[in-house]
Design a protein around this motif. Structure first.
Motif, PDB file in Angstrom:
ATOM      1  N   SER A  65      17.572  24.377  58.580  1.00 39.87           N
ATOM      2  CA  SER A  65      18.808  24.041  59.291  1.00 39.87           C
ATOM      3  C   SER A  65      19.857  25.153  59.217  1.00 39.87           C
ATOM      4  CB  SER A  65      19.406  22.751  58.724  1.00 39.87           C
ATOM      5  OG  SER A  65      19.780  22.916  57.367  1.00 39.87           O
TER       6      SER A  65
ATOM      7  N   LYS B  47      24.985  10.753  53.696  1.00 38.16           N
ATOM      8  CA  LYS B  47      23.641  11.333  53.574  1.00 38.16           C
ATOM      9  C   LYS B  47      23.394  11.819  52.159  1.00 38.16           C
ATOM     10  CE  LYS B  47      23.172  12.662  58.400  1.00 38.16           C
ATOM     11  NZ  LYS B  47      22.749  13.724  59.350  1.00 38.16           N
TER      12      LYS B  47
ATOM     13  N   ALA C 192      26.451  15.680  53.473  1.00 35.83           N
ATOM     14  CA  ALA C 192      27.232  15.178  54.592  1.00 35.83           C
ATOM     15  C   ALA C 192      27.569  13.708  54.344  1.00 35.83           C
ATOM     16  CB  ALA C 192      26.452  15.341  55.880  1.00 35.83           C
TER      17      ALA C 192
ATOM     18  N   LYS D   2      28.221  25.040  62.990  1.00 33.46           N
ATOM     19  CA  LYS D   2      28.019  23.947  63.931  1.00 33.46           C
ATOM     20  C   LYS D   2      28.693  22.688  63.397  1.00 33.46           C
ATOM     21  CE  LYS D   2      23.390  25.740  65.036  1.00 33.46           C
ATOM     22  NZ  LYS D   2      21.948  25.396  65.092  1.00 33.46           N
ATOM     23  N   LEU D   3      28.900  21.742  64.301  1.00 40.04           N
ATOM     24  CA  LEU D   3      29.502  20.472  63.890  1.00 40.04           C
ATOM     25  C   LEU D   3      28.707  19.835  62.748  1.00 40.04           C
ATOM     26  CD1 LEU D   3      30.307  18.954  67.399  1.00 40.04           C
ATOM     27  CD2 LEU D   3      31.898  20.077  65.836  1.00 40.04           C
ATOM     28  N   GLU D   4      27.399  19.950  62.817  1.00 41.07           N
ATOM     29  CA  GLU D   4      26.543  19.316  61.818  1.00 41.07           C
ATOM     30  C   GLU D   4      26.532  20.020  60.476  1.00 41.07           C
ATOM     31  OE1 GLU D   4      25.712  20.296  64.919  1.00 41.07           O
ATOM     32  OE2 GLU D   4      23.661  21.092  64.993  1.00 41.07           O
ATOM     33  N   ASP D   5      27.238  21.138  60.360  1.00 41.48           N
ATOM     34  CA  ASP D   5      27.382  21.784  59.057  1.00 41.48           C
ATOM     35  C   ASP D   5      28.504  21.153  58.232  1.00 41.48           C
ATOM     36  OD1 ASP D   5      26.757  24.898  60.708  1.00 41.48           O
ATOM     37  OD2 ASP D   5      25.357  23.745  59.459  1.00 41.48           O
ATOM     38  N   THR D   6      29.231  20.224  58.821  1.00 43.96           N
ATOM     39  CA  THR D   6      30.291  19.533  58.095  1.00 43.96           C
ATOM     40  C   THR D   6      29.706  18.785  56.899  1.00 43.96           C
ATOM     41  OG1 THR D   6      31.699  19.293  60.031  1.00 43.96           O
ATOM     42  CG2 THR D   6      32.027  17.709  58.241  1.00 43.96           C
TER      43      THR D   6
END
Length: 112
Positions: A63, A43, A40, A87-91
């Motif tokens: 996750s 990160k 990400a 989910k948004l956080e899988d971007t």
């Protein structure tokens, strides 16, 4: 030479699905464990899924467990990652890997 070429990324809404592919060449694909990583923005690159040579063993980061499925087709030298309930956080940029070899990555963006 070893080549790993990912495809299948794109823009998807939360809750949607994508299937990533990674075509391998230049080595005996059927004899190698294969991995999916993702990175990400800002990160580190994280290991999210692993599969053994005969698809008898898989493991996932917490996750993605229960939402993503890693698979392979040794007849096609291809690794897959089925991603559901995104989910948004899988971007992230998603990479396939074996040993020291990496693909160029494919971008997955989850946004409404």
């Amino acid at each position: 030479q070893v080549q790993l070429v990912e495809s299948g990324g794109g823009l998807v809404q939360p809750g949607g699905s994508l299937r990533l592919s990674c075509v391998a060449s230049g080595f005996d694909f059927s004899r190698k464990y294969m991995n999916w990583y993702r990175q990400a923005p800002g990160k580190e690159r994280d290991l999210i899924a692993i599969i053994d040579t005969l698809s008898t063993y898989t493991n996932y980061d917490n996750s993605v467990r229960g939402r993503f499925t890693i698979s392979r087709d040794n007849t096609k030298n291809t690794l897959y990652l089925q991603m559901n309930s995104l989910k948004l956080e899988d971007t992230a940029v998603y990479f396939c890997n074996t040993g020291d070899h990496w693909g160029q990555g494919t971008q997955v963006t989850v946004a409404s």
